[in-house]
Design a protein around this motif. Sequence first.
Motif, mmCIF file in Angstrom:
data_model
loop_
_atom_site.group_PDB
_atom_site.id
_atom_site.type_symbol
_atom_site.label_atom_id
_atom_site.label_comp_id
_atom_site.label_asym_id
_atom_site.label_seq_id
_atom_site.Cartn_x
_atom_site.Cartn_y
_atom_site.Cartn_z
ATOM 1 N N UNK A 132 -7.531 11.693 -15.322
ATOM 2 C CA UNK A 132 -8.516 10.741 -14.784
ATOM 3 C C UNK A 132 -7.914 9.838 -13.703
ATOM 4 N N UNK A 133 -7.270 10.441 -12.703
ATOM 5 C CA UNK A 133 -6.626 9.659 -11.631
ATOM 6 C C UNK A 133 -7.698 8.955 -10.792
ATOM 7 N N UNK A 134 -7.470 7.675 -10.563
ATOM 8 C CA UNK A 134 -8.444 6.917 -9.763
ATOM 9 C C UNK A 134 -7.690 6.127 -8.684
ATOM 10 N N UNK A 135 -7.677 6.649 -7.432
ATOM 11 C CA UNK A 135 -7.028 5.902 -6.350
ATOM 12 C C UNK A 135 -7.929 4.731 -5.926
ATOM 13 N N UNK A 136 -7.303 3.582 -5.736
ATOM 14 C CA UNK A 136 -8.094 2.384 -5.407
ATOM 15 C C UNK A 136 -7.364 1.565 -4.333
ATOM 16 N N UNK A 137 -8.148 1.079 -3.421
ATOM 17 C CA UNK A 137 -7.637 0.034 -2.535
ATOM 18 C C UNK A 137 -8.300 -1.254 -3.015
ATOM 19 N N UNK A 138 -7.446 -2.154 -3.505
ATOM 20 C CA UNK A 138 -7.960 -3.298 -4.265
ATOM 21 C C UNK A 138 -7.494 -4.585 -3.584
ATOM 22 N N UNK A 139 -8.399 -5.509 -3.415
ATOM 23 C CA UNK A 139 -7.973 -6.795 -2.828
ATOM 24 C C UNK A 139 -8.953 -7.895 -3.190
ATOM 25 N N UNK A 140 -8.348 -9.079 -3.384
ATOM 26 C CA UNK A 140 -9.200 -10.243 -3.660
ATOM 27 C C UNK A 140 -9.738 -10.748 -2.306
ATOM 28 N N UNK A 141 -11.043 -10.838 -2.214
ATOM 29 C CA UNK A 141 -11.628 -11.343 -0.967
ATOM 30 C C UNK A 141 -12.715 -12.379 -1.295
ATOM 31 N N UNK A 142 -13.158 -13.008 -0.270
ATOM 32 C CA UNK A 142 -14.336 -13.861 -0.438
ATOM 33 C C UNK A 142 -15.502 -13.122 0.200
ATOM 34 N N UNK A 143 -16.535 -12.944 -0.623
ATOM 35 C CA UNK A 143 -17.755 -12.291 -0.092
ATOM 36 C C UNK A 143 -18.320 -13.247 0.946
ATOM 37 N N UNK A 144 -18.165 -12.903 2.264
ATOM 38 C CA UNK A 144 -18.465 -13.924 3.280
ATOM 39 C C UNK A 144 -19.937 -14.372 3.250
ATOM 40 N N UNK A 177 0.823 -1.202 0.000
ATOM 41 C CA UNK A 177 0.000 0.000 0.000
ATOM 42 C C UNK A 177 0.858 1.252 0.000
ATOM 43 N N UNK A 178 0.184 2.366 -0.285
ATOM 44 C CA UNK A 178 0.816 3.690 -0.220
ATOM 45 C C UNK A 178 -0.259 4.661 0.263
ATOM 46 N N UNK A 179 0.145 5.867 0.728
ATOM 47 C CA UNK A 179 -0.855 6.775 1.284
ATOM 48 C C UNK A 179 -1.876 7.201 0.220
ATOM 49 N N UNK A 180 -3.100 7.275 0.623
ATOM 50 C CA UNK A 180 -4.199 7.782 -0.216
ATOM 51 C C UNK A 180 -3.866 9.188 -0.718
ATOM 52 N N UNK A 181 -3.126 9.947 0.138
ATOM 53 C CA UNK A 181 -2.784 11.339 -0.191
ATOM 54 C C UNK A 181 -1.980 11.449 -1.480
ATOM 55 N N UNK A 182 -1.299 10.329 -1.898
ATOM 56 C CA UNK A 182 -0.502 10.373 -3.130
ATOM 57 C C UNK A 182 -1.355 10.811 -4.318
ATOM 58 N N UNK A 183 -2.564 10.295 -4.353
ATOM 59 C CA UNK A 183 -3.445 10.612 -5.485
ATOM 60 C C UNK A 183 -3.715 12.114 -5.539
ATOM 61 N N UNK A 184 -3.911 12.703 -4.348
ATOM 62 C CA UNK A 184 -4.223 14.140 -4.313
ATOM 63 C C UNK A 184 -2.992 14.966 -4.638
ATOM 64 N N UNK A 185 -1.819 14.439 -4.224
ATOM 65 C CA UNK A 185 -0.598 15.168 -4.539
ATOM 66 C C UNK A 185 -0.403 15.203 -6.066
ATOM 67 N N UNK A 186 -0.686 14.055 -6.697
ATOM 68 C CA UNK A 186 -0.578 14.034 -8.166
ATOM 69 C C UNK A 186 -1.568 15.015 -8.791
ATOM 70 N N UNK A 187 -2.778 14.995 -8.256
ATOM 71 C CA UNK A 187 -3.835 15.856 -8.803
ATOM 72 C C UNK A 187 -3.515 17.331 -8.667
ATOM 73 N N UNK A 188 -2.809 17.681 -7.611
ATOM 74 C CA UNK A 188 -2.466 19.095 -7.411
ATOM 75 C C UNK A 188 -1.249 19.494 -8.260
#
Lengths: 434, 225
Positions: A119-131, A100-111
């Motif tokens: 079209x910057x799209x910050x995402x926290x992405x993970x494979x999970x099992x829908x319990x 992971x990296x800080x969410x703030x990175x996306x905003x720093x790029x945007x500024x």
Amino acid sequence: MKPWLLIKNEIRYRKAGFGMGLACVAIAIGSFTGAVTLLRAYEARTEEILAQRERETREEMDRLENDYRRIMRDLGHNVMILHEDQSRAALRAKGHPDTTMPEAYAYRLGQGRIETLNHLLPVLQQRITWPERELDVILMGTPGQVPVVHLARFLTEDGEAYRNPLVHPIPEGKIEIGHAIARELGLRPGDSVTLMGDPFEVHRVHPPQGSEEDIMVWCNLDVAQRWLGREDQINVIFALECVCDIDGLGAITEEVSALLPDVQVLEFSSRVIARGEARQRAEQEARRAVAAEIDHREQMGGELRTFATLLVPVVLGASGLWIFFLILGNVREREAEIGVLRAIGVKESVIAGIFLGKSMVMGLAGAAVGYAIGVAAGALGGGVALTGSGFRGLLDPVLLLVAMFMALLLCAVAGWIPAMLAAQRDPADILRGD
Amino acid sequence: MADVLSLQQVSKTYRPPGRSSVVALDQVSLSVPAGAFKVVCGNSGSGKSTLLLSAGGLQRPDAGRVQVGATDVYSLSSEKRARFRAETIGFVFQQFHLIPYLDILENVMAPALALATDTTEAQQRAREMIDRLGLTHRLDHPPSELSIGERQRVALARALLNRPDLLLADEPTGNLDAQNGEIVIRHLRDFAARGGAVLLATHDTRIGADERYVLEDGRLRPVTA
Ligand SMILES: Nc1ncnc2c1ncn2[C@@H]1O[C@H](COP(=O)(O)OP(=O)(O)OP(=O)(O)O)[C@@H](O)[C@H]1O
Ligand SMILES: [Mg+2]
């Protein structure tokens, strides 16, 4: 009584001779002004054609660019920004980033003033099992697109959001699901579901993509961060490569790492790149064609100029000679008149003046006619219509003055010797003839 | 009476290059006082035209002196001689030498070109001359529309425009019929009668004169009645 009366009346009396001289001057001056005008018209026309070609090229380029933009939008994001430590092998194996990296990175790029990404799209992405449903899915937590603030033309007026985002923010209490999930679970927009113990409404079902997107679940970033225990963290920023620069990756990496020192940039979707390259090739081809046309027209112009610089002096010389003989002939046929003028006491200089004056009149009249014909012929020859503003642009008072001056000089030179011969003719030889 | 024209020992020999030379005037002396009407007769080639041209300042003799009034004509520069000619001498030729593209009035006014004469005054005098010669009805005609006799009268009017002291007439009746010839001669006599000096060259022996001369091979001798 003034010499002018003699000049005027004699011209009227011997119209043919004067007309021939006038025609001669007109040909000389016409060829000169014609050549000058032709060259100018040709150059003006060249500029016009080139402007036209440039315009066409630009339009074609714009068209290609719009095509490209549309295709890119259709294909969606094609650049991923990951943490520097993200292993590519792990990315491939797991199907999602695990560093992971800080969410703030996306905003720093945007500024930052980045030119290569949009079209910057910050995402926290993970494979999970829908319990609740026991189904493997890829969880996509995102706050929606982060604006690149200086690319204001893509944004709403307040600069807060995209006018046409590739990905819309997910409203509070809602999720979006991929097509495969919807089919498997029999879900439709508006259905209520429970995910990780929280209740949601299905906001939208994405159309089938034939890719991993079909098994994605989209939710708000905050929610995903909470579930995964990753406060203020993301693991990827998706972005869309700008159309402006196709050497792409190098430039993007340079720009991004200036703002975010510990990230890596990955590019995917080579179709887009191929398309962009084709566009660049087309542009180069078009520019080459314009350059070749410039070359060709310049070469033609050069040949015209050479031809004119050879032709004009020859015509001037020939006309001068012709005028010389015409005036000489005129002196011959007026010998009796010269004799009687001398007998009644008219000075030699006045007699020379009468002949020179006549050739000057011939010069001026011939210059006017020659200028008119020359400019008209030159314009037509250079492809400029006589009625348009292009032709008015070719009417040059300086050229008219130069033409007048040249004609006067031509007639003065050609008329000088005959006039002197007339003035110095021995009247006794003429008058004794009785 | 004072001499208007006086020739003293005037000689002229033509020496065309490569051909035999011709003695046109051989020590010719002659004077024409004011009011006199003198005639020089001679065959063709005897030197009459040469004599008149020399007298009129148009052909410099090889030797001798040409005096008009008190002026030694050939001591003047060519420009001054032209002006002197315009003021003092009138010419009439056998061929008239009218300017074809000027009308009668303009032809008669042509000598005004030589002097910076006031145009309206010159025109006034020209009209008078034309009137005196009976050509007023032809004022704006070109010479080509005139009869031969009328043309010579126009030439005479032109010669008289600047009120010359001396009138030199070279075969003025040569191209005219008897009647028209007489008219011209009458006008020349008029001019002499009013105090002008006339020297007329002709091969027509019938023209009467105060004094007659014969020119033969360049030598002038008086004819006694
Ligand atoms: N330029 C000249 N060169 C050589 N000889 C000339 C020239 N002009 C005249 N003569 C000769 O001089 C002579 C006199 O000529 P001039 O014209 O004075 O004669 P003229 O009496 O007027 O003759 P006509 O009655 O035919 O007019 C002639 O023999 C003529 O051939
Ligand atoms: Mg003669």
